[in-house]
Design an enzyme around this catalytic site. Structure first.
Site, PDB file in Angstrom:
ATOM      1  N   LYS A 279       0.926  -1.198   0.039  1.00  0.00           N
ATOM      2  CA  LYS A 279       0.044   0.022   0.161  1.00  0.00           C
ATOM      3  C   LYS A 279       0.919   1.335  -0.011  1.00  0.00           C
ATOM      4  O   LYS A 279       1.534   1.459   1.026  1.00  0.00           O
ATOM      5  CB  LYS A 279      -0.819   0.065   1.065  1.00  0.00           C
ATOM      6  CG  LYS A 279      -2.067   0.949   1.181  1.00  0.00           C
ATOM      7  CD  LYS A 279      -2.265   1.545   2.285  1.00  0.00           C
ATOM      8  CE  LYS A 279      -1.665   2.783   2.800  1.00  0.00           C
ATOM      9  NZ  LYS A 279      -1.671   4.209   1.841  1.00  0.00           N
TER      10      LYS A 279
ATOM     11  N   GLU B  73       9.759   2.879  10.736  1.00  0.00           N
ATOM     12  CA  GLU B  73      10.693   3.729  10.436  1.00  0.00           C
ATOM     13  C   GLU B  73       9.755   5.089  10.480  1.00  0.00           C
ATOM     14  O   GLU B  73       8.863   5.155   9.661  1.00  0.00           O
ATOM     15  CB  GLU B  73      11.414   3.788   9.220  1.00  0.00           C
ATOM     16  CG  GLU B  73      12.339   2.606   9.206  1.00  0.00           C
ATOM     17  CD  GLU B  73      13.768   2.672   9.862  1.00  0.00           C
ATOM     18  OE1 GLU B  73      13.786   3.687  10.588  1.00  0.00           O
ATOM     19  OE2 GLU B  73      14.226   1.742  10.121  1.00  0.00           O
TER      20      GLU B  73
ATOM     21  N   CYS C 215      13.165  12.245   6.409  1.00  0.00           N
ATOM     22  CA  CYS C 215      13.420  11.941   7.774  1.00  0.00           C
ATOM     23  C   CYS C 215      14.754  11.993   8.404  1.00  0.00           C
ATOM     24  O   CYS C 215      14.942  12.113   9.615  1.00  0.00           O
ATOM     25  CB  CYS C 215      12.582  10.382   8.081  1.00  0.00           C
ATOM     26  SG  CYS C 215      13.224   9.163   7.104  1.00  0.00           S
TER      27      CYS C 215
ATOM     28  N   GLU D  14       8.995  17.459  14.390  1.00  0.00           N
ATOM     29  CA  GLU D  14       9.523  17.258  13.217  1.00  0.00           C
ATOM     30  C   GLU D  14       8.657  17.958  12.130  1.00  0.00           C
ATOM     31  O   GLU D  14       7.556  18.023  12.193  1.00  0.00           O
ATOM     32  CB  GLU D  14       9.377  15.802  12.638  1.00  0.00           C
ATOM     33  CG  GLU D  14       9.978  15.587  11.238  1.00  0.00           C
ATOM     34  CD  GLU D  14       9.993  14.078  11.022  1.00  0.00           C
ATOM     35  OE1 GLU D  14       8.835  13.598  11.039  1.00  0.00           O
ATOM     36  OE2 GLU D  14      10.842  13.450  10.468  1.00  0.00           O
TER      37      GLU D  14
HETATM   38  P1  ADP Z   1       3.142  11.051   6.405  1.00  0.00           P
HETATM   39  O1  ADP Z   1       2.874  12.121   7.282  1.00  0.00           O
HETATM   40  O2  ADP Z   1       4.306  10.620   5.821  1.00  0.00           O
HETATM   41  O3  ADP Z   1       1.776  11.009   5.346  1.00  0.00           O
HETATM   42  P2  ADP Z   1       1.590   8.627   7.536  1.00  0.00           P
HETATM   43  O4  ADP Z   1       1.757   8.053   8.845  1.00  0.00           O
HETATM   44  O5  ADP Z   1       0.147   9.459   7.796  1.00  0.00           O
HETATM   45  O6  ADP Z   1       2.969   9.737   7.124  1.00  0.00           O
HETATM   46  O7  ADP Z   1       1.383   7.796   6.391  1.00  0.00           O
HETATM   47  C1  ADP Z   1       2.472   6.950   6.092  1.00  0.00           C
HETATM   48  C2  ADP Z   1       1.686   5.738   5.193  1.00  0.00           C
HETATM   49  O8  ADP Z   1       0.941   4.980   6.366  1.00  0.00           O
HETATM   50  C3  ADP Z   1       0.815   5.989   4.022  1.00  0.00           C
HETATM   51  O9  ADP Z   1       0.750   5.063   3.106  1.00  0.00           O
HETATM   52  C4  ADP Z   1      -0.880   6.293   4.850  1.00  0.00           C
HETATM   53  O10 ADP Z   1      -1.616   5.873   3.811  1.00  0.00           O
HETATM   54  C5  ADP Z   1      -0.544   5.007   5.974  1.00  0.00           C
HETATM   55  N1  ADP Z   1      -1.371   5.021   6.812  1.00  0.00           N
HETATM   56  C6  ADP Z   1      -2.189   6.119   7.625  1.00  0.00           C
HETATM   57  N2  ADP Z   1      -2.744   5.698   8.356  1.00  0.00           N
HETATM   58  C7  ADP Z   1      -2.631   4.611   8.495  1.00  0.00           C
HETATM   59  C8  ADP Z   1      -3.534   3.621   9.485  1.00  0.00           C
HETATM   60  N3  ADP Z   1      -4.296   3.764  10.353  1.00  0.00           N
HETATM   61  N4  ADP Z   1      -3.149   2.021   9.020  1.00  0.00           N
HETATM   62  C9  ADP Z   1      -2.189   1.840   8.177  1.00  0.00           C
HETATM   63  N5  ADP Z   1      -1.678   2.506   7.323  1.00  0.00           N
HETATM   64  C10 ADP Z   1      -1.890   3.991   7.740  1.00  0.00           C
END
Ligand code: ADP
Length: 476
Positions: free
Chosen positions: A170, A245, A279, A378
């Site tokens: 994903k 990470e 990061c 951050e």
């Molecule tokens: P960023 O600030 O880099 O967008 P996120 O943690 O929001 O960081 O997103 C990183 C990845 O995690 C993306 O692919 C996002 O769609 C996914 N993601 C966000 N929320 C969830 C969740 N509840 N469960 C699994 N994956 C998630």
């Protein structure tokens, strides 16, 4: 419209998501299918069904597939690099560089598929042999962020496949084009159906579904701390593995005896290149008293020369911020910093360019203290702070005074200081006279404290996450 890959079939979704160019909001890179929960289930089912077959392939077969992927990525680096720059906003050279890095990662893990480690010992019981073998973990979920649209997927998917796992992938829904191209290349490189599945969609739907399915034996995740905590919780509750990470607030210490030109190069590169959206970005610049003023002066001079513009323009040094939300967050932090009493000595303006995009002038705060929010949280944008330290001792304390521990650097010409900071900096990655960002593809990557959790990514250390250990006692 580009579809998701499930069980070897390209399938459309009920909805689509537009991949928009942050350098030019009128430019839609492509529309992508959004997977729903039933499709995620189907992808997990396909990966589960394909797992025993892929685990049983010979190392030579896995080597061949991964090498083919690496070669195609290399051949198409310019085209795919431009696509990456178009969707994410990093300058073209960096986009192409990232695709080449993905190529190198696939080639490296092609080799690793041939040398999966194991041990053979004699038992303490007479006449008994002990074999310690590594077996594939099984179905793994790969969840990736938007800032490295092809390198991060590559450094998770390549080892997963090399060590015999099947994958449900994903990507971040903001940058699906690079992810889609990578999966399309993998599919044509000879992977059996179901070994690698692509499900584009929102984290709270597609991601969550993967976290909660008992067939997914591990998730390798890169993203925010908040989501990382959610991933960790969900997987711990069902005793599955998590490799996380997350963020950083990486210090770059500049000591009095530093080579000023090197220090300014490291700071400008580490803090502002790729719009600070790494990061490992050098977001806290800690300068000792004897060099502080000269360092700030030279750094501001360098910042004046940075050209901010369209990612695909030849003369761009710094591209746009990735999205409207991210830009708003950056602008908020500029307000927060000023409110806390930090002095903005350069940048911070929204810039107009020929095309409508999220252009922000790299910004530098001085006179900051490590307690300020701009030094604790951050920002993930082209914004750096300078903290004045009285001496190397205080610089080291300040550098380590953070909840994060991904990357940390020091600029010095003293061998003694270099050794002391190498040992004393609390981070998974330490650099001396180099930016805190920019890492090799053949060695481990990861952090300490709240930056990372689980075993290391990349290099030979990646084997730890994607395999389980079996101890076999054999009496012939
Ligand atoms: P960023 O600030 O880099 O967008 P996120 O943690 O929001 O960081 O997103 C990183 C990845 O995690 C993306 O692919 C996002 O769609 C996914 N993601 C966000 N929320 C969830 C969740 N509840 N469960 C699994 N994956 C998630």
């Amino acid at each position: 419209m580009r579809a998701n890959l499930i069980a070897g079939e390209w399938v459309e979704g009920a909805a689509t998501v537009a991949d928009v160019n942050p350098s030019d909001l009128s430019d839609v890179v492509e529309e992508f299918a959004v997977a729903d929960e039933a499709q995620v289930d189907a992808a997990i089912e396909a990966a589960t069904a394909a797992a025993p077959g892929w685990a049983a392939t010979s190392p030579a077969e896995r080597f061949a597939v991964l090498e083919r992927v690496g070669l195609e990525l290399e051949t198409r680096a310019t085209e795919l690099g431009e696509q990456l720059s178009r969707e994410e906003g990093k300058p073209k050279g960096e986009g192409v560089g990232e695709v080449l890095r993905a190529s190198q990662l696939f080639k490296f893990f092609a080799g690793e598929a041939l040398r999966v480690p194991g041990e053979h010992l004699r038992s303490v019981r007479p006449g008994v042999d002990v074999d310690i073998v590594r077996e594939p973990l099984g179905v793994v979920g790969v969840i990736t962020p938007w800032n490295f649209p092809i390198a991060i997927p590559a450094w998770k998917i390549a080892p997963a496949l090399a060590y015999g796992c099947t994958v449900v992938f994903k990507p971040a829904e903001m940058v699906p084009a690079s992810a889609w191209s990578l999966v399309e290349i993998c599919a044509r490189a000879g992977l059996p159906d179901g070994v690698l599945n692509l499900v584009i969609g929102p984290g709270r739907v597609v991601g969550e579904r993967m976290l909660n399915d008992p067939r997914v034996r591990g998730v390798s995740f890169t993203g925010s701390q908040a989501t990382g905590a959610r991933v960790a919780q969900a997987l711990a509750a069902r005793f599955a593995k998590a490799q996380l990470e997350m963020g950083g607030k990486n210090p770059l210490v500049v000591l009095d005896d530093a080579d000023l030109e090197i220090a300014v190069d490291c700071a400008a590169q580490g803090a502002f290149f790729q719009t600070g959206q790494r990061c490992t970005a050098s977001s806290r610049l800690i300068a000792s008293a004897g060099i502080h003023d000269r360092f700030v002066e030279e750094l501001v001079e360098r910042m004046r020369s940075l050209r901010v513009g369209h990612a695909l323009a030849d003369d761009t040094d710094v591209g746009p911020v990735v999205s409207a939300d991210q830009l708003e967050q950056d602008l908020d932090y500029l307000t927060v910093g000023r409110g806390e009493g930090a002095e903005l000595v350069h940048g911070g303006a929204r810039l107009e360019r020929e095309t409508e995009g999220y252009f922000l002038e790299p910004a530098l705060f001085v006179g900051t203290s490590n307690e300020m929010r701009v030094n604790r949280e951050e920002i993930f944008g082209p914004i750096a702070t300078v903290i004045r330290a009285t001496d190397p001792d205080e610089a080291l304390v300040l550098a380590n005074d953070t909840e994060f521990g991904l990357s940390a650097g020091v600029c010095t010409t003293s061998l003694a200081h270099a050794a002391r900071f190498r040992d004393g900096l609390q981070a998974g990655i330490v650099t001396v006279n180099l930016p805190t960002a920019g890492v090799d593809f053949h060695v481990p990557f990861g952090g300490t404290k709240a930056s990372s959790s689980g075993s290391r990514e990349q290099g030979r250390y990646a084997v730890e996450f994607f395999t389980t250990v079996k101890t076999a006692y054999v009496r012939p």
